[in-house]
Design a protein around this motif. Structure first.
Motif, PDB file in Angstrom:
ATOM      1  N   VAL A 159       0.695   0.820   1.802  1.00  0.00           N
ATOM      2  CA  VAL A 159      -0.089   1.074   3.014  1.00  0.00           C
ATOM      3  C   VAL A 159      -1.014  -0.090   3.334  1.00  0.00           C
ATOM      4  CG1 VAL A 159      -2.015   2.193   1.823  1.00  0.00           C
ATOM      5  CG2 VAL A 159      -1.483   2.841   4.178  1.00  0.00           C
ATOM      6  N   CYS A 160      -1.257  -0.974   2.386  1.00  0.00           N
ATOM      7  CA  CYS A 160      -2.307  -1.993   2.531  1.00  0.00           C
ATOM      8  C   CYS A 160      -1.879  -3.212   3.351  1.00  0.00           C
ATOM      9  CB  CYS A 160      -2.770  -2.464   1.156  1.00  0.00           C
ATOM     10  SG  CYS A 160      -3.600  -1.185   0.181  1.00  0.00           S
ATOM     11  N   GLY A 215       4.443  -3.899   3.144  1.00  0.00           N
ATOM     12  CA  GLY A 215       4.569  -2.837   2.157  1.00  0.00           C
ATOM     13  C   GLY A 215       5.622  -1.802   2.518  1.00  0.00           C
ATOM     14  N   GLU A 216       5.703  -1.451   3.798  1.00  0.00           N
ATOM     15  CA  GLU A 216       6.683  -0.486   4.289  1.00  0.00           C
ATOM     16  C   GLU A 216       7.238  -0.998   5.613  1.00  0.00           C
ATOM     17  OE1 GLU A 216       7.913   2.314   3.121  1.00  0.00           O
ATOM     18  OE2 GLU A 216       6.651   2.691   1.368  1.00  0.00           O
ATOM     19  N   PRO A 217       8.474  -0.628   5.965  1.00  0.00           N
ATOM     20  CA  PRO A 217       9.060  -1.129   7.220  1.00  0.00           C
ATOM     21  C   PRO A 217       8.224  -0.801   8.457  1.00  0.00           C
ATOM     22  CG  PRO A 217      10.760  -0.183   5.835  1.00  0.00           C
ATOM     23  CD  PRO A 217       9.454   0.118   5.150  1.00  0.00           C
ATOM     24  N   THR A 228      -7.847   2.065   3.249  1.00  0.00           N
ATOM     25  CA  THR A 228      -7.014   1.867   2.068  1.00  0.00           C
ATOM     26  C   THR A 228      -7.827   1.662   0.794  1.00  0.00           C
ATOM     27  OG1 THR A 228      -6.844  -0.506   2.581  1.00  0.00           O
ATOM     28  CG2 THR A 228      -5.101   0.930   3.412  1.00  0.00           C
ATOM     29  N   VAL A 229      -9.003   1.050   0.895  1.00  0.00           N
ATOM     30  CA  VAL A 229      -9.813   0.817  -0.308  1.00  0.00           C
ATOM     31  C   VAL A 229     -10.304   2.136  -0.912  1.00  0.00           C
ATOM     32  CG1 VAL A 229     -11.948  -0.188  -1.195  1.00  0.00           C
ATOM     33  CG2 VAL A 229     -10.454  -1.549   0.285  1.00  0.00           C
ATOM     34  N   ASN A 255      -0.715   4.092  10.835  1.00  0.00           N
ATOM     35  CA  ASN A 255      -0.185   3.478   9.614  1.00  0.00           C
ATOM     36  C   ASN A 255      -0.566   4.281   8.375  1.00  0.00           C
ATOM     37  OD1 ASN A 255       1.049   1.025   8.220  1.00  0.00           O
ATOM     38  ND2 ASN A 255      -0.969   1.076   7.292  1.00  0.00           N
ATOM     39  N   THR A 256      -1.839   4.645   8.261  1.00  0.00           N
ATOM     40  CA  THR A 256      -2.272   5.413   7.093  1.00  0.00           C
ATOM     41  C   THR A 256      -1.721   6.832   7.136  1.00  0.00           C
ATOM     42  OG1 THR A 256      -4.345   5.909   8.270  1.00  0.00           O
ATOM     43  CG2 THR A 256      -4.367   4.068   6.720  1.00  0.00           C
TER      44      THR A 256
END
Length: 526
Positions: free
Chosen positions: A216-217, A221-223, A247-248, A439-440
């Motif tokens: 997720v960062c 990381g992901e398409p 993300t943190v 995104n998250t």
């Protein structure tokens, strides 16, 4: 009795899939043209539901074939056009290059990754420490590599260890020059076997969640991250900085969950590696170290150097992600002596089926755009203001990603939000915040089921899963604490206004640091 032509057709159609599934897909293909004639909007929504159904039933049949048939029919009956499908693919070409070249590139770095994970298990005795290392290592690797490849490497490690155990349990040796057997070691009992299986299940699930925490960062990381970054015109550093307010804290919450489930031995965690099995694995690692030649050591060194180049190239966006992946392939193969065409071809086997499936995704996205299917939902969500709007988007993306596929969900929502921005319905600042929420939302709650993330689905369908008794239901149960904690942590970061307040601060300070480093290194760009 001889097989009739109709029986032969049903038998061949979608191979070994259940008969009810085959009938369902054929029914969809018959129903869709009729619905489109009666009401195009309803027919479009039915197509989306049908496509999500193929994703949810991925264990019955890989979604490329049934989803592809639905997409082809949609183009034929006029739900969208070939030119619109091509436009969507062209707009997301960098994503396809990522899957083709980056996954193949990491394939040639597997020796280094296998070496590292092997040392983690054999050198660290504390189960909590090993779990934490697997989770953190998977998160770090997934932030720069492809999560599917990372979990594939960890599966390879687990399969190798299980094979070593099986050899010893059956009284075989893993090297003619290495006498490893000792009394009581070559006949492991059922309790030790179950404990070993539980230990491997724990590590694989921690690693799987780690790929989500790291994935997720960053934009690679992901398409769907790359798709979101492209629509928002963010580069690697800016993407990571903008995501960091969510993300943190989520990463901290995820690591804390890893430690807590191990400490209290809940949700199937806390299984310890039997001492006898540990000794076997240590003996094997020592055996491999003793056999490692200078050529083998040089291969590891080359892969480490290429890995450093990979991280630097991505962090400073020295080229597009796919092209950096291509350089990894060239460097690893050239300096490690892999020049046979068939040896190169194996590296592309993992990525190409998913690349083809993603092209089908874009065909369905084209239908959604042409039929304006998400317009009412987006307008409803955009009717909210401020943080509540972000919360609605986070929840909607999260729930859909649990039951379908996060790449599909993220692609659809970011396209619709980008359209709202171009229409003047939202400001650029709000668009940036919504992109973070999307995104998250697609990356974190999607750990709930194997359907949501490709890495989880790959783990469930691997040859290792039945060996260690990792079923669909057990995966959902073991992922439950992570699902709750990650979803709540992400939601709180957005709902409390922390995202809006901290994004600009992180963005300004982070980009200042990034530009300073770039100037020192003589690198120009975003």
């Amino acid at each position: 009795m001889p097989v009739t032509m109709s029986q032969a057709f049903i038998g061949n159609f979608l191979g070994n899939s259940p008969k009810w599934y085959k009938i369902a897909i054929l029914s969809f293909l018959i129903l869709n043209p009729i619905l489109f004639y009666l009401n195009p909007f309803v027919a479009g929504w039915v197509l989306v539901v049908e496509f999500i159904f193929t994703l949810a039933m991925a264990l019955k049949c890989y979604p490329l074939q049934p989803g592809g048939l639905l997409a082809i029919e949609a183009v034929i009956i006029g739900m969208t056009s070939p030119s619109q499908v091509l436009h969507e693919i062209e707009a997301n070409l960098e994503v396809l290059l990522l899957l083709v070249f980056m996954v193949a590139g990491i394939y040639f770095m597997k020796q280094l990754l296998l070496f590292g994970f092997t040392k983690m298990i054999t050198k660290v005795r504390s189960k909590m420490a090993v779990s934490l290392l697997f989770c953190c290592a998977s998160a770090f690797l997934s932030a720069f590599l492809d999560a599917l490849t990372v979990i594939a490497v960890i599966i390879a490690v687990a399969v190798g260890f299980y094979a070593i155990y099986h050899k010893v349990a059956s009284g075989k040796e893993f090297g003619a020059d290495h006498d490893h057997t000792s009394e009581g070691q070559n006949q492991l009992n059922n309790d030790e076997l179950e404990a070993f299986r539980g230990f491997l299940r724990n590590l694989l699930m921690h690693a799987g969640v780690g790929t989500a925490l790291g994935g997720v960062c960053t934009m690679v990381g992901e398409p769907q991250n790359l798709i979101i970054a492209a629509q928002a015109n963010w580069q690697f550093a800016e993407f990571a900085i903008r995501m960091s307010p969510v993300t943190v804290p989520v990463f901290i919450a995820g690591i804390s969950t890893c430690l807590l489930v191990e400490k209290f031995k809940i949700f199937g965690y806390g299984a310890q590696l039997p001492d006898s099995v540990r000794q076997i694995l240590c003996d094997y690692a020592d055996h491999e170290d003793a056999r490692r030649t200078n050529r083998d050591k040089m291969k590891l060194i080359i892969q480490a150097i290429v890995g450093i180049w990979l991280i630097i190239g991505l962090a400073f966006h020295l080229a597009s992600v796919g092209l950096i992946g291509l350089t990894v392939i060239i460097l690893c193969t050239a300096f490690n002596g892999i020049t046979d065409e068939h040896a190169l071809g194996k590296a592309f086997e993992e990525a190409l089926p998913f690349t083809a499936l993603l092209a089908v995704f874009f065909a369905v996205v084209a239908v959604i755009i042409d039929q304006r299917l998400f317009a009412p939902v987006i307008h409803w969500a955009l009717a909210f203001e401020g943080n509540m709007q972000l919360v609605i988007f986070f929840i909607a993306n999260g729930l859909l990603s649990m039951v379908s596929d996060n790449v599909f969900v993220g692609t659809v929502y970011i396209n619709e939000v980008k359209a709202a921005l171009l229409d003047g319905q939202i400001t650029r600042d709000q668009f940036d915040l919504l992109a973070v929420a999307i995104n998250t939302g697609t990356n974190l709650p999607s750990v709930a089921t194997p359907n949501g993330q490709a890495a989880f689905l790959f783990l469930l369908t691997s040859a290792l899963a039945p060996l260690i008794r990792l079923s669909y239901g057990r995966m959902v149960w073991m992922a439950l604490p992570y699902t709750i904690v990650l979803s709540v942590a992400g939601l709180l970061a957005i709902e409390t206004g922390f995202l809006a307040d901290m994004t600009q601060h992180f963005y300004n300070s982070g980009l200042l640091l990034h530009h300073s480093i770039s100037e020192v290194m003589g690198v120009t760009g975003h």
